[in-house]
Design a protein around this motif. Sequence first.
Motif, PDB file in Angstrom:
ATOM      1  N   ILE A 194       0.774  -1.300  -0.020  1.00  0.00           N
ATOM      2  CA  ILE A 194      -0.015   0.115   0.000  1.00  0.00           C
ATOM      3  C   ILE A 194       0.836   1.371   0.126  1.00  0.00           C
ATOM      4  CG2 ILE A 194      -1.547   1.397   1.411  1.00  0.00           C
ATOM      5  CD1 ILE A 194      -3.035  -1.113   2.061  1.00  0.00           C
ATOM      6  N   ALA A 195       2.099   1.385   0.794  1.00  0.00           N
ATOM      7  CA  ALA A 195       2.871   2.372   0.842  1.00  0.00           C
ATOM      8  C   ALA A 195       3.534   2.684  -0.359  1.00  0.00           C
ATOM      9  CB  ALA A 195       4.017   2.221   1.793  1.00  0.00           C
ATOM     10  N   LYS A 196       3.917   1.650  -1.350  1.00  0.00           N
ATOM     11  CA  LYS A 196       4.529   1.733  -2.847  1.00  0.00           C
ATOM     12  C   LYS A 196       3.464   2.495  -3.626  1.00  0.00           C
ATOM     13  CE  LYS A 196       8.220   0.284  -3.764  1.00  0.00           C
ATOM     14  NZ  LYS A 196       9.315   1.131  -3.928  1.00  0.00           N
ATOM     15  N   CYS A 197       1.943   1.815  -3.586  1.00  0.00           N
ATOM     16  CA  CYS A 197       1.106   2.215  -4.380  1.00  0.00           C
ATOM     17  C   CYS A 197       0.727   3.704  -4.165  1.00  0.00           C
ATOM     18  CB  CYS A 197      -0.111   1.285  -4.217  1.00  0.00           C
ATOM     19  SG  CYS A 197       0.164  -0.191  -4.853  1.00  0.00           S
ATOM     20  N   LEU A 198       0.801   4.035  -2.679  1.00  0.00           N
ATOM     21  CA  LEU A 198       0.400   5.592  -2.371  1.00  0.00           C
ATOM     22  C   LEU A 198       1.558   6.365  -2.947  1.00  0.00           C
ATOM     23  CD1 LEU A 198      -1.616   7.119  -0.953  1.00  0.00           C
ATOM     24  CD2 LEU A 198      -0.170   7.015   1.224  1.00  0.00           C
ATOM     25  N   TYR A 213     -15.105   7.252  -1.637  1.00  0.00           N
ATOM     26  CA  TYR A 213     -15.255   5.974  -2.245  1.00  0.00           C
ATOM     27  C   TYR A 213     -14.738   5.602  -3.425  1.00  0.00           C
ATOM     28  CZ  TYR A 213     -17.426   1.595  -3.677  1.00  0.00           C
ATOM     29  OH  TYR A 213     -17.747   0.381  -4.301  1.00  0.00           O
ATOM     30  N   LYS A 214     -15.025   6.838  -4.315  1.00  0.00           N
ATOM     31  CA  LYS A 214     -14.509   6.691  -5.695  1.00  0.00           C
ATOM     32  C   LYS A 214     -13.093   6.675  -5.822  1.00  0.00           C
ATOM     33  CE  LYS A 214     -15.007   8.871 -10.132  1.00  0.00           C
ATOM     34  NZ  LYS A 214     -15.838  10.070 -11.198  1.00  0.00           N
ATOM     35  N   GLU A 215     -12.509   7.486  -4.941  1.00  0.00           N
ATOM     36  CA  GLU A 215     -10.848   7.537  -5.225  1.00  0.00           C
ATOM     37  C   GLU A 215     -10.095   6.349  -4.546  1.00  0.00           C
ATOM     38  OE1 GLU A 215     -10.021  11.056  -3.237  1.00  0.00           O
ATOM     39  OE2 GLU A 215     -10.419  12.396  -4.993  1.00  0.00           O
ATOM     40  N   LYS A 216     -10.931   5.660  -3.579  1.00  0.00           N
ATOM     41  CA  LYS A 216     -10.462   4.420  -2.840  1.00  0.00           C
ATOM     42  C   LYS A 216     -10.626   3.253  -3.826  1.00  0.00           C
ATOM     43  CE  LYS A 216     -10.692   6.185   1.960  1.00  0.00           C
ATOM     44  NZ  LYS A 216     -11.382   5.981   3.102  1.00  0.00           N
ATOM     45  N   GLU A 217     -11.494   3.263  -4.572  1.00  0.00           N
ATOM     46  CA  GLU A 217     -11.755   2.233  -5.562  1.00  0.00           C
ATOM     47  C   GLU A 217     -10.516   2.197  -6.749  1.00  0.00           C
ATOM     48  OE1 GLU A 217     -13.849  -0.571  -6.071  1.00  0.00           O
ATOM     49  OE2 GLU A 217     -13.712  -0.059  -3.814  1.00  0.00           O
ATOM     50  N   ILE A 223      -3.424  -1.045  -6.951  1.00  0.00           N
ATOM     51  CA  ILE A 223      -2.825  -2.460  -6.375  1.00  0.00           C
ATOM     52  C   ILE A 223      -3.157  -3.719  -7.083  1.00  0.00           C
ATOM     53  CG2 ILE A 223      -3.033  -3.934  -4.161  1.00  0.00           C
ATOM     54  CD1 ILE A 223      -4.106  -1.614  -2.692  1.00  0.00           C
ATOM     55  N   ARG A 224      -4.570  -3.788  -7.697  1.00  0.00           N
ATOM     56  CA  ARG A 224      -4.581  -5.140  -8.696  1.00  0.00           C
ATOM     57  C   ARG A 224      -3.597  -4.881  -9.789  1.00  0.00           C
ATOM     58  NH1 ARG A 224     -10.092  -3.108  -7.393  1.00  0.00           N
ATOM     59  NH2 ARG A 224     -10.968  -4.522  -6.073  1.00  0.00           N
ATOM     60  N   GLU A 225      -3.615  -4.002 -10.267  1.00  0.00           N
ATOM     61  CA  GLU A 225      -2.582  -3.793 -11.375  1.00  0.00           C
ATOM     62  C   GLU A 225      -1.153  -4.382 -11.125  1.00  0.00           C
ATOM     63  OE1 GLU A 225      -2.883   0.039 -12.820  1.00  0.00           O
ATOM     64  OE2 GLU A 225      -4.819  -0.049 -13.588  1.00  0.00           O
ATOM     65  N   GLY A 226      -0.807  -4.217  -9.763  1.00  0.00           N
ATOM     66  CA  GLY A 226       0.517  -4.495  -9.261  1.00  0.00           C
ATOM     67  C   GLY A 226       0.537  -6.256  -9.175  1.00  0.00           C
ATOM     68  N   ILE A 227      -0.364  -6.870  -9.482  1.00  0.00           N
ATOM     69  CA  ILE A 227      -0.310  -8.405  -9.061  1.00  0.00           C
ATOM     70  C   ILE A 227       0.449  -8.726 -10.394  1.00  0.00           C
ATOM     71  CG2 ILE A 227      -1.920 -10.304  -8.896  1.00  0.00           C
ATOM     72  CD1 ILE A 227      -3.955  -9.035  -7.371  1.00  0.00           C
ATOM     73  N   GLU A 239      -1.950 -13.720  -2.051  1.00  0.00           N
ATOM     74  CA  GLU A 239      -2.767 -13.416  -0.894  1.00  0.00           C
ATOM     75  C   GLU A 239      -2.369 -12.103  -0.411  1.00  0.00           C
ATOM     76  OE1 GLU A 239      -4.557 -15.994   3.012  1.00  0.00           O
ATOM     77  OE2 GLU A 239      -2.933 -16.844   1.509  1.00  0.00           O
ATOM     78  N   ASN A 240      -1.232 -11.868  -0.254  1.00  0.00           N
ATOM     79  CA  ASN A 240      -0.624 -10.569   0.299  1.00  0.00           C
ATOM     80  C   ASN A 240      -1.103  -9.116  -0.542  1.00  0.00           C
ATOM     81  OD1 ASN A 240       0.884 -11.238  -2.055  1.00  0.00           O
ATOM     82  ND2 ASN A 240       2.645  -9.792  -1.181  1.00  0.00           N
ATOM     83  N   PHE A 241      -1.438  -9.295  -1.819  1.00  0.00           N
ATOM     84  CA  PHE A 241      -2.142  -8.172  -2.559  1.00  0.00           C
ATOM     85  C   PHE A 241      -3.506  -8.124  -2.207  1.00  0.00           C
ATOM     86  CE2 PHE A 241       1.769  -7.764  -4.522  1.00  0.00           C
ATOM     87  CZ  PHE A 241       1.934  -6.503  -5.126  1.00  0.00           C
ATOM     88  N   GLU A 242      -4.209  -9.193  -1.956  1.00  0.00           N
ATOM     89  CA  GLU A 242      -5.504  -9.380  -1.695  1.00  0.00           C
ATOM     90  C   GLU A 242      -5.693  -8.695  -0.359  1.00  0.00           C
ATOM     91  OE1 GLU A 242      -8.118 -10.148  -3.445  1.00  0.00           O
ATOM     92  OE2 GLU A 242      -6.797 -10.674  -5.157  1.00  0.00           O
ATOM     93  N   GLU A 243      -4.809  -8.983   0.634  1.00  0.00           N
ATOM     94  CA  GLU A 243      -4.723  -8.707   2.085  1.00  0.00           C
ATOM     95  C   GLU A 243      -4.632  -6.933   1.877  1.00  0.00           C
ATOM     96  OE1 GLU A 243      -3.065 -10.636   5.902  1.00  0.00           O
ATOM     97  OE2 GLU A 243      -1.583  -9.908   4.542  1.00  0.00           O
TER      98      GLU A 243
END
Length: 498
Positions: A194-198, A213-217, A223-227, A239-243
């Motif tokens: 999350i810190a890297k994505c932020l 809500y829109k921005e958090k989505e 985050i999903r794009e980093g999987i 699982e860590n990315f889902e977490e």
Amino acid sequence: LAIPNQIVMDEYMLCADRLWGDHGQEALENAHICLINATATGTEILKNLVLPGIGAFTIVDGHTVSGEDVGHNFFLSHNSIGKNPDMLLDNNPEFFHRFTIVIGVQLPESTSLRLGSVLWSASVPFLLCKTYGLIGYMRLAVQEHTVIESHPDNALEDLRIDQPFAEFKKHIQAYDLERMDKKDHSHTPWIVVIAKCLEKWLREQDSQPPRNYKEKEAFRQIIREGILKNENGVLEYEENFEEAIKNVNTALNPTKIPSVIKDLFNDDQCNNITSQTPPFWLMLRAVKEFVHNEGCGSLPLRGTIPDMIADSQKFISLQNVYREKALQDAASVGRYVESLVQSVGMVRKNASFLRVVRCRSLAAEYNVDSVNRDEITSCMDNPDSEMVFYLMLRAIDRFYQQHSRYPGVYNYQVEEDISKLKLCVTSLLQEYNLNVNIKDDYVHEFCRYGAAEPHTVSAFMGGSAAQEAIKIISHQFVPFNNTFIYNAMSQTSATLQL
């Protein structure tokens, strides 16, 4: 199968140690409790205090011990029959000053007020407890009780992802998620993900973190794009990315000082430090100065992280980053303490969980000029609220003052006592200028109770009172303020500030 008492005691102590820790257990072992009246309720209270390892207790009972008492009180023996302690309140009120807490059980109003005044002036916590038929009552009277570890049920993690400290920034820079192999990638702690994505989000969004809500989505999509994807371009299950996706709301919660802590910072006790200032307020003032001078508007770091999917090396490394920063903050607070009093005390890292409870005295509650009419009247908008039981308990105390016994104690006097109790109810309401209505059903019910102390209700009240006493002794968890009513008929309860 009979389990030896020592085994039961050891298991209980182990569970208790997990609840309030070594320092809490030490406080219990050093405590000296005074229990007044070893009735069924009093015995249950004492049992629930002895089990977690209370250091010492003194029982004061003004009644002569009878054979019946020995039968239902497991703290008495045959040798106790016929004994009757001195009237300490009359002859030596200072006797009560030495206790950690005094618990009064089934006390009449006059005794409660007299003892309450003695303990209030000596700053000794006083817990009143009464079982009357199917009604339970507790009243806590303490001038000021400080809670160091309130253990809130829904405490948010103190991660500082939105305000990363230098050591944390350096730590996350060591992760290159785009060049990692699959094993390391799937074992990167979600806090780092999350810190890297932020960091990426803030570069693209003019340094504004996700808020709605829109921005958090949209942030979750980053985050999903980093999987990782397999050779066919299909997303791997990491699982860590889902977490990380599940913890977005928690991780992005703004780092700020809770309003209750801000209120404590503005308290006169915090701002006017003297040589008589209790350690709690001294520490709080040191924390305030830390926030102002070094904390960049934040409290000392708590220093703990939740469990998460990660290999041991990565998790421990991240954990050490938080732990070391917490130790640095604690040391800084210690220096402020030293500058205030030239000595260093124990510095608490859980500064966001500090609380202060200030109760009203019994004298203020019972005084006609300071009675809390608003609380009573508003609750009595519902004539069946728990407040009606408080008023009835006050009325039966008035009955006791007039007749030296409680209503309905003798079965043949129940009908006669109903009219007498009605007069007590009426005089109570008139004296306090309370424009409320109490149904006759409650008057009849309290006469039928005949001051009985059913063991089922006594057991519940004994457990409840013991837990409140432990909160006071350990300075952990927040005690009620200031009146608690339990209705065993409906299995409901209420806390009232009177």
